[in-house]
Write an enzyme that holds these catalytic residues in place. Structure first.
Site, PDB file in Angstrom:
ATOM      1  N   ASP A 165      -7.701  20.472 -13.117  1.00  0.00           N
ATOM      2  CA  ASP A 165      -8.014  19.166 -13.684  1.00  0.00           C
ATOM      3  C   ASP A 165      -7.662  19.249 -15.170  1.00  0.00           C
ATOM      4  OD1 ASP A 165      -9.211  16.947 -14.871  1.00  0.00           O
ATOM      5  OD2 ASP A 165     -10.803  16.847 -13.363  1.00  0.00           O
ATOM      6  N   ARG A 177       0.824  -1.210   0.000  1.00  0.00           N
ATOM      7  CA  ARG A 177       0.000   0.000   0.000  1.00  0.00           C
ATOM      8  C   ARG A 177       0.861   1.265   0.000  1.00  0.00           C
ATOM      9  NH1 ARG A 177      -2.858  -0.795   4.538  1.00  0.00           N
ATOM     10  NH2 ARG A 177      -2.052   0.976   5.676  1.00  0.00           N
ATOM     11  N   TYR A 183     -16.355  18.429 -13.908  1.00  0.00           N
ATOM     12  CA  TYR A 183     -16.889  17.066 -13.961  1.00  0.00           C
ATOM     13  C   TYR A 183     -17.917  16.870 -12.845  1.00  0.00           C
ATOM     14  CZ  TYR A 183     -17.044  12.031 -13.364  1.00  0.00           C
ATOM     15  OH  TYR A 183     -17.475  10.740 -13.196  1.00  0.00           O
ATOM     16  N   LYS A 216      -8.739   8.412 -18.889  1.00  0.00           N
ATOM     17  CA  LYS A 216      -9.152   8.979 -20.170  1.00  0.00           C
ATOM     18  C   LYS A 216      -7.976   8.967 -21.170  1.00  0.00           C
ATOM     19  CE  LYS A 216     -13.210   9.869 -18.325  1.00  0.00           C
ATOM     20  NZ  LYS A 216     -13.107   9.457 -16.937  1.00  0.00           N
TER      21      LYS A 216
END
Ligand code: PLP
Length: 362
Positions: free
Chosen positions: A176, A53, A104, A201
Site C-alpha cells: 500500500d 462497467r 490502515y 489521498k
C-alpha cells in the site's frame, strides 16, 4: 492503449515529467490536451469496451498516468477499500495473509472479517522488523501485506529485503503506497508484485474524490483484477477518475511543498513541551505527534482554525485527527496520538495555529 499518446521518452523522463505528460490524448491538431470526461453506460457493439462497467476512456487515462509513474499496469477502483478487497480476493480459502500490524484500520477490518468467516488466517507483524516478518513467511502464507509508511504509526518497511525474502518463499507481496506515492518509492522496482493506492489521498490531492487503484507488472494478476472489477462492479466514477488525473498533474509540486512544510513543523514540534513524541519518516507530508492523553489531544484537534479537524489526508489543505477516536484503530496506537496531514499553506500560518492550540492545553 487506443487513443492514448505513447511517449518514447517516458522511460527516461523524470517522474515529475511523467506526472505531467502521461495519460493524454494523441497530440494531433484540434485534439484536447486532456482526456475529456466520457459519460457512458454503454457503447456501440463490436469494439473492446461494450459496457460502462467494463471500461471507460477517462479511467484509462488516469490508469495510464499512474501505471507510468509506478512502472506497471494500473486498474482503478471505486475506492481504496474496493482495491483492497480485490487484492484480498487473490487469496485462496485456507491460506494465510501476513500483514502489517499498523496498516490502515479499514484494511485490518477487512482482514478480520475474512478471518472470522474462516476464509483466511491472518498473522500481524511489526512491518519495520524485517527479521520478524521474514520469520512469519512459512509454507501456508500466500500474501504479505506491506504498508510503508504505516497509517498512522509511520513505521517504514524495508520493501526490497521483504520482497526478496517473500519471493524466495513463494509469497506474493502487495505494498500500500498511499502515504509514500510513486514519487518517493516505486515498490514494483523493489520486487513487490502489486502496488495499491487510496488515490483519494495524495494522487487526487484535493479532498474531493474517493477512488482507488492497483498497479502490477504481472499480466495474470492484472487480468484477475480486471475480471473481479467487471463482475463485482467496484468501478470508479468517471468524474472521480478525471479529478484524480487532474490532481496527479501537480503531485510533484504538492509533495515538495507538503514535505518542506512537514520538515519545518517537525523541527518545531520536537522542541515543544506539550509534545511527548514526534513520529516522522523523514519524507512525505504526514507527521504523528503524541500528547499526554486523549482529552488533551481532542482539545488540540478542536482548538485549531486553519488546520481542519477531519479524517483522511493527502489534500492541499492541512488537517489533523486523533486516530483512536475510531474504535477500529488498533489499541497499540497511543490514545493521545494525533495524525497531522500537512498541506501546502504557508508554514508560518500553520505553525502559529498549531502552536496556539498546543499552548492552550498547558
Ligand atoms: N490505504 C490507506 C493507507 C489509507 O489511508 C486508506 C484510507 O484512509 C485506504 C487504504 C482506503 O482508501 P479509501 O478511503 O479510498 O477507500
Amino acid at each position: 492503449m487506443a487513443g492514448m499518446e505513447a511517449h518514447e521518452h517516458s522511460e527516461t523522463w523524470s517522474p515529475h515529467t511523467v506526472a505531467v505528460k502521461a495519460g493524454r490524448p494523441d497530440s494531433q491538431p484540434d485534439q484536447p490536451f486532456n482526456q475529456p470526461l466520457v459519460m457512458a453506460s454503454t457503447y456501440v457493439a463490436g469494439g473492446e469496451m461494450e459496457y460502462g462497467r467494463y471500461g471507460n476512456a477517462t479511467w484509462e487515462a488516469f490508469e495510464a498516468a499512474l501505471g507510468a509513474l509506478e512502472g506497471g499496469r494500473a486498474l482503478s477502483f471505486a475506492s481504496g477499500m474496493a482495491a483492497v478487497a480485490a487484492v484480498l480476493d487473490l487469496v485462496a480459502p485456507g491460506e494465510t495473509v501476513v500483514a502489517a500490524r499498523h496498516c490502515y484500520q479499514g484494511t485490518l477490518v477487512q482482514l478480520a472479517a475474512l478471518e472470522q468467516r474462516g476464509l483466511v488466517k491472518v498473522v500481524l507483524v511489526d512491518i519495520d522488523d524485517t527479521e520478524q516478518v521474514l520469520a512469519a513467511l512459512n509454507d501456508d502464507v500466500a500474501l504479505l501485506w506491506i504498508e510503508s509508511p504505516t497509517n498512522p504509526a509511520l513505521e517504514v518497511a524495508d520493501i526490497a529485503a521483504l520482497s526478496a525474502g517473500a519471493s524466495a518463499a513463494g509469497v506474493t507481496v502487495v505494498v500500500d503506497n498511499t502515504f509514500a506515492t510513486p514519487l518517493v518509492q516505486r515498490p514494483l522496482d523493489l520486487g513487490a508484485s502489486v502496488v495499491l493506492h487510496s488515490a483519494t489521498k495524495y494522487l487526487a490531492g484535493h479532498s474531493d474524490a474517493v477512488i482507488g487503484a492497483i498497479v502490477t507488472r504481472d499480466d495474470q494478476i492484472w487480468s484477475a483484477f480486471d475480471q473481479k472489477r467487471r463482475t463485482v462492479g467496484a468501478i470508479p466514477g468517471t468524474l472521480e477518475a478525471w479529478l484524480a488525473l487532474r490532481g496527479l498533474r501537480t503531485l510533484a509540486l504538492r509533495i515538495e511543498k507538503s514535505q518542506s512544510n512537514a520538515d519545518e513543523l517537525v523541527r518545531r514540534l520536537t522542541d515543544h513541551t506539550a509534545v511527548e513524541r514526534v513520529r516522522y519518516p523523514g519524507f512525505g507530508g504526514i507527521i504523528a505527534i503524541e500528547l499526554a492523553d486523549a482529552e488533551i489531544a481532542d482539545r488540540v484537534c478542536r482548538g485549531t482554525q486553519l488546520w481542519v479537524h477531519a479524517t483522511s489526508l493527502g489534500g492541499v489543505e492541512s488537517s489533523l485527527e486523533r486516530r483512536r477516536r475510531w474504535t477500529s484503530e488498533p489499541t497499540t496506537i497511543p490514545e493521545g496520538l494525533i495524525r497531522l496531514s500537512v498541506g501546502i499553506e504557508d508554514v508560518e500560518d500553520l505553525w502559529r495555529d498549531l502552536e496556539q492550540a498546543l499552548l492552550a492545553t498547558t
